[in-house]
Enzyme design. Structure first.
Site, PDB file in Angstrom:
ATOM      1  N   THR A  46       0.536  -1.138   0.338  1.00  0.00           N
ATOM      2  CA  THR A  46       0.110  -0.124  -0.292  1.00  0.00           C
ATOM      3  C   THR A  46       0.826   1.283  -0.108  1.00  0.00           C
ATOM      4  O   THR A  46       0.497   2.919  -0.066  1.00  0.00           O
ATOM      5  CB  THR A  46      -1.235   0.016   1.189  1.00  0.00           C
ATOM      6  OG1 THR A  46      -1.501  -1.230   0.977  1.00  0.00           O
ATOM      7  CG2 THR A  46      -1.867   1.095   0.877  1.00  0.00           C
ATOM      8  N   TYR A 133       3.553 -12.951   3.812  1.00  0.00           N
ATOM      9  CA  TYR A 133       2.128 -12.280   3.165  1.00  0.00           C
ATOM     10  C   TYR A 133       2.646 -12.848   2.092  1.00  0.00           C
ATOM     11  O   TYR A 133       3.471 -13.056   0.978  1.00  0.00           O
ATOM     12  CB  TYR A 133       3.065 -11.065   2.818  1.00  0.00           C
ATOM     13  CG  TYR A 133       1.543 -10.033   2.201  1.00  0.00           C
ATOM     14  CD1 TYR A 133       0.480 -10.178   2.148  1.00  0.00           C
ATOM     15  CD2 TYR A 133       2.482  -9.131   1.878  1.00  0.00           C
ATOM     16  CE1 TYR A 133      -0.144  -9.665   1.308  1.00  0.00           C
ATOM     17  CE2 TYR A 133       1.500  -8.327   1.419  1.00  0.00           C
ATOM     18  CZ  TYR A 133       0.028  -8.845   0.860  1.00  0.00           C
ATOM     19  OH  TYR A 133      -0.967  -7.656   0.040  1.00  0.00           O
ATOM     20  N   LYS A 162       0.358 -12.931   7.127  1.00  0.00           N
ATOM     21  CA  LYS A 162      -0.403 -12.229   7.055  1.00  0.00           C
ATOM     22  C   LYS A 162      -1.346 -12.952   5.648  1.00  0.00           C
ATOM     23  O   LYS A 162      -0.635 -12.919   3.773  1.00  0.00           O
ATOM     24  CB  LYS A 162      -0.104 -11.142   5.913  1.00  0.00           C
ATOM     25  CG  LYS A 162      -1.463  -9.552   5.112  1.00  0.00           C
ATOM     26  CD  LYS A 162      -0.659  -8.414   4.611  1.00  0.00           C
ATOM     27  CE  LYS A 162      -1.677  -7.421   4.369  1.00  0.00           C
ATOM     28  NZ  LYS A 162      -1.228  -6.370   3.387  1.00  0.00           N
ATOM     29  N   ILE A 204      -4.466  -7.110   8.282  1.00  0.00           N
ATOM     30  CA  ILE A 204      -3.682  -5.908   8.038  1.00  0.00           C
ATOM     31  C   ILE A 204      -3.949  -5.310   6.835  1.00  0.00           C
ATOM     32  O   ILE A 204      -4.903  -4.880   5.748  1.00  0.00           O
ATOM     33  CB  ILE A 204      -1.897  -6.048   8.021  1.00  0.00           C
ATOM     34  CG1 ILE A 204      -1.347  -6.829   8.465  1.00  0.00           C
ATOM     35  CG2 ILE A 204      -1.230  -4.729   7.037  1.00  0.00           C
ATOM     36  CD1 ILE A 204      -0.013  -7.513   8.262  1.00  0.00           C
TER      37      ILE A 204
END
Length: 287
Positions: A46, A133, A162, A204
């Site tokens: 992000t 992730y 994640k 998250i």
């Protein structure tokens, strides 16, 4: 597990000339702290991290720490090679990092065995704990539940994952057999509540860039096992969750922040500023 509850995957605001807007970034971090989020996630997807220079990353992480009021920092550093990931860690040496967020290697399309060996190699040389992730929509390679569990059980220093595969059955398989102390965090805002019903420890979040207090409150109700209250809070957030991904993240999130007057909607190539339809959608939802 220090990474529990609502963590925000922070955007990186840019000025109209393309430079990082550090003043706006500091204000965004302050807003997250004031909103009550539980931890911060700088330098991840992000944050448009692949477009940032080493010095920009150091300045952003320094600002995050200075404005975090001590919140835990889960810092993105993944690449598509062991040496590249370790180099990213080294480039942030001397700055506060509580754990590393390391994405499944992208572009290479590693096998399950390749993914296991990669994380084994990185963890053996990392100076901090690691959260995996898994985001196959970005990387082109899904880490299957058996591989995630193998890493969790056999690789010291891996403390969580994640999960952004979009596969609830895969999430449930991990949660059912995960060792004690290994945390699963949602990487899909719109699936967070469903994941937490099955034992996920939080999210998250992209949407918490825009509405930190509301996302945090929903997640904490779920942590308290008050799923009826969490559902009441989650339902009005669902349009925002979905709107955050009508274009590649973080294009819509920056459009929303711009509508709120918090930063420009500028992106760095190859990403481009949101379309007018995305701006209109965000205006409608925020109104």
């Amino acid at each position: 597990m220090m990474f529990k509850g609502c963590g925000t995957a922070l955007v990186t605001p840019f000025r109209t000339d393309g430079s990082v807007d550090y003043e706006a970034y500091a204000r965004l971090v302050d807003r997250q702290v004031e909103g009550g989020v539980d931890f911060l996630v700088p330098l991840a997807t992000t944050g448009e991290t692949p477009t940032l220079s080493a010095e920009e990353k150091r300045q952003l992480l320094t600002l995050t720490d200075e404005h975090s009021k001590g919140l835990p920092l889960l810092v993105g550093c993944g690449s598509n090679s062991v040496n590249g990931t370790l180099a990213n860690m080294k480039a942030l040496e001397g700055l506060r990092v509580d754990a590393w967020l390391v994405v499944v290697p992208f572009y290479n399309k590693p096998t399950q065995e390749g993914q296991f060996r990669y994380f084994q190699a990185v963890a053996s040389q990392a100076d901090k704990p690691i959260v995996i992730y898994n985001v196959p929509g970005r990387t082109g390679a899904n880490m299957q539940a058996d591989t995630c569990l193998r890493i969790a059980k056999e690789v010291p220093g891996i403390i969580g994952v994640k999960e952004a595969s979009g596969k609830l059955d895969q999430v449930c398989d991990i949660l059912r057999d995960a060792p004690e102390g290994f945390a699963l965090l949602s990487g899909d805002d719109d699936m967070t509540l469903d994941m937490m019903r099955h034992g996920a420890k939080g999210v998250i979040s992209v949407a918490s860039n825009i509405r930190p207090a509301e996302v945090r409150e929903m997640v904490h109700k779920a942590l308290e096992q008050d799923f009826d209250a969490a559902q009441m809070l989650d339902a009005p957030l669902q349009p925002l969750y979905k709107a955050c991904f009508v274009e590649p993240n973080p294009i819509p999130a920056k459009a929303a922040l711009n509508v709120l007057g918090l930063c420009t909607a500028e992106m760095r190539l190859p990403l481009v500023t949101a379309t007018e339809s995305t701006f209109n959608l965000m205006r409608s939802i925020l109104k």
